[in-house]
Design a protein around this motif. Structure first.
Motif, PDB file in Angstrom:
ATOM      1  N   SER A  16       9.755   9.604  49.372  1.00  0.00           N
ATOM      2  CA  SER A  16       8.346   9.558  49.745  1.00  0.00           C
ATOM      3  C   SER A  16       7.475  10.183  48.650  1.00  0.00           C
ATOM      4  CB  SER A  16       8.108  10.322  51.056  1.00  0.00           C
ATOM      5  OG  SER A  16       8.812   9.731  52.119  1.00  0.00           O
ATOM      6  N   LEU A  17       6.244   9.733  48.589  1.00  0.00           N
ATOM      7  CA  LEU A  17       5.235  10.302  47.710  1.00  0.00           C
ATOM      8  C   LEU A  17       3.897  10.237  48.422  1.00  0.00           C
ATOM      9  CD1 LEU A  17       5.703   8.837  44.086  1.00  0.00           C
ATOM     10  CD2 LEU A  17       5.856  11.236  44.749  1.00  0.00           C
ATOM     11  N   THR A  18       3.043  11.181  48.098  1.00  0.00           N
ATOM     12  CA  THR A  18       1.677  11.126  48.599  1.00  0.00           C
ATOM     13  C   THR A  18       0.712  11.109  47.419  1.00  0.00           C
ATOM     14  OG1 THR A  18       2.240  12.331  50.620  1.00  0.00           O
ATOM     15  CG2 THR A  18      -0.085  12.212  50.017  1.00  0.00           C
ATOM     16  N   LEU A  19      -0.065  10.064  47.340  1.00  0.00           N
ATOM     17  CA  LEU A  19      -1.092   9.963  46.314  1.00  0.00           C
ATOM     18  C   LEU A  19      -2.415  10.489  46.875  1.00  0.00           C
ATOM     19  CD1 LEU A  19      -0.395   6.389  44.897  1.00  0.00           C
ATOM     20  CD2 LEU A  19       0.678   8.572  44.294  1.00  0.00           C
ATOM     21  N   SER A  20      -3.201  11.086  45.985  1.00  0.00           N
ATOM     22  CA  SER A  20      -4.523  11.579  46.363  1.00  0.00           C
ATOM     23  C   SER A  20      -5.572  10.977  45.450  1.00  0.00           C
ATOM     24  CB  SER A  20      -4.585  13.104  46.253  1.00  0.00           C
ATOM     25  OG  SER A  20      -3.680  13.719  47.127  1.00  0.00           O
ATOM     26  N   CYS A  21      -6.719  10.738  46.003  1.00  0.00           N
ATOM     27  CA  CYS A  21      -7.854  10.234  45.245  1.00  0.00           C
ATOM     28  C   CYS A  21      -9.027  11.146  45.533  1.00  0.00           C
ATOM     29  CB  CYS A  21      -8.164   8.805  45.650  1.00  0.00           C
ATOM     30  SG  CYS A  21      -9.558   8.069  44.783  1.00  0.00           S
ATOM     31  N   ALA A  22      -9.521  11.782  44.490  1.00  0.00           N
ATOM     32  CA  ALA A  22     -10.622  12.730  44.646  1.00  0.00           C
ATOM     33  C   ALA A  22     -11.872  12.200  43.974  1.00  0.00           C
ATOM     34  CB  ALA A  22     -10.243  14.075  44.045  1.00  0.00           C
ATOM     35  N   ALA A  23     -12.982  12.481  44.586  1.00  0.00           N
ATOM     36  CA  ALA A  23     -14.271  12.111  44.001  1.00  0.00           C
ATOM     37  C   ALA A  23     -15.329  12.982  44.648  1.00  0.00           C
ATOM     38  CB  ALA A  23     -14.575  10.634  44.246  1.00  0.00           C
ATOM     39  N   SER A  24     -16.521  12.856  44.165  1.00  0.00           N
ATOM     40  CA  SER A  24     -17.606  13.612  44.772  1.00  0.00           C
ATOM     41  C   SER A  24     -17.841  13.102  46.186  1.00  0.00           C
ATOM     42  CB  SER A  24     -18.884  13.470  43.954  1.00  0.00           C
ATOM     43  OG  SER A  24     -19.316  12.124  43.982  1.00  0.00           O
ATOM     44  N   ARG A  25     -18.288  13.982  47.018  1.00  0.00           N
ATOM     45  CA  ARG A  25     -18.548  13.596  48.404  1.00  0.00           C
ATOM     46  C   ARG A  25     -19.558  12.467  48.481  1.00  0.00           C
ATOM     47  NH1 ARG A  25     -19.861  17.673  53.426  1.00  0.00           N
ATOM     48  NH2 ARG A  25     -20.098  16.085  55.013  1.00  0.00           N
ATOM     49  N   ARG A  26     -20.475  12.463  47.549  1.00  0.00           N
ATOM     50  CA  ARG A  26     -21.475  11.406  47.551  1.00  0.00           C
ATOM     51  C   ARG A  26     -20.835  10.052  47.334  1.00  0.00           C
ATOM     52  NH1 ARG A  26     -26.655  11.079  43.423  1.00  0.00           N
ATOM     53  NH2 ARG A  26     -27.516   9.132  44.212  1.00  0.00           N
ATOM     54  N   THR A  27     -19.787  10.040  46.502  1.00  0.00           N
ATOM     55  CA  THR A  27     -19.120   8.776  46.218  1.00  0.00           C
ATOM     56  C   THR A  27     -18.420   8.235  47.445  1.00  0.00           C
ATOM     57  OG1 THR A  27     -18.757   9.496  43.957  1.00  0.00           O
ATOM     58  CG2 THR A  27     -17.417   7.676  44.741  1.00  0.00           C
ATOM     59  N   PHE A  28     -17.832   9.138  48.231  1.00  0.00           N
ATOM     60  CA  PHE A  28     -16.992   8.688  49.324  1.00  0.00           C
ATOM     61  C   PHE A  28     -17.710   8.576  50.651  1.00  0.00           C
ATOM     62  CE2 PHE A  28     -13.472   8.138  47.017  1.00  0.00           C
ATOM     63  CZ  PHE A  28     -12.466   9.086  46.973  1.00  0.00           C
ATOM     64  N   SER A  29     -18.756   9.325  50.842  1.00  0.00           N
ATOM     65  CA  SER A  29     -19.229   9.604  52.195  1.00  0.00           C
ATOM     66  C   SER A  29     -19.566   8.353  52.996  1.00  0.00           C
ATOM     67  CB  SER A  29     -20.437  10.528  52.148  1.00  0.00           C
ATOM     68  OG  SER A  29     -21.488   9.912  51.422  1.00  0.00           O
ATOM     69  N   ASN A  30     -20.129   7.346  52.382  1.00  0.00           N
ATOM     70  CA  ASN A  30     -20.536   6.159  53.130  1.00  0.00           C
ATOM     71  C   ASN A  30     -19.798   4.900  52.702  1.00  0.00           C
ATOM     72  OD1 ASN A  30     -22.582   7.504  54.647  1.00  0.00           O
ATOM     73  ND2 ASN A  30     -23.822   7.540  52.790  1.00  0.00           N
TER      74      ASN A  30
END
Length: 121
Positions: A16-30
């Motif tokens: 198993s692996l877990t990938l993460s994707c991070a960005a500014s909250r503004r990018t993701f929020s909507n």
């Protein structure tokens, strides 16, 4: 706008692996977020996508039952279980142009740099 994908690596079949994707909250929020992958010599393909609030998800047939996409306020995750050699690819996350969890590449505006996943047999 930048997205940062992480968590890739070299694993064995069944791991198993877990990938993460991070960005500014503004990018993701909507916006919906998608995970895509591209193997050498192949076109980029959808793996999974999640709507802006996590209420809707969609998966490629090849990963249904093995992969799970989820999100919180600032990150989107791809839990990958029972990995197979055919899952080997560079995995990309992308932020959608809308809140809908689309499977279409054209529906995604911002892309991360990709993280390599290699599954050995």
């Amino acid at each position: 706008v930048q997205l940062q994908a992480s968590g890739g690596g070299l694993v064995q079949t069944g791991d198993s692996l877990t990938l993460s994707c991070a960005a500014s909250r503004r990018t993701f929020s909507n916006n919906a977020v998608g995970w895509f992958r591209q193997a050498p010599g192949k076109e980029r393909e959808i793996v999974a996508a999640i709507s802006w609030n996590g209420g809707s998800t969609t998966y490629a047939e090849s990963v249904k039952g093995r992969f799970t996409i989820s999100r919180d306020n600032s990150k989107v995750y791809l839990q990958m279980d029972s990995l197979k050699p055919e899952d080997t690819a560079v995995y990309y996350c992308a932020s959608g142009r809308s809140s809908f969890a689309s499977t279409q590449i054209a529906s995604y505006a911002y892309w991360g740099q990709g993280t390599q996943v290699t599954v050995s047999s």
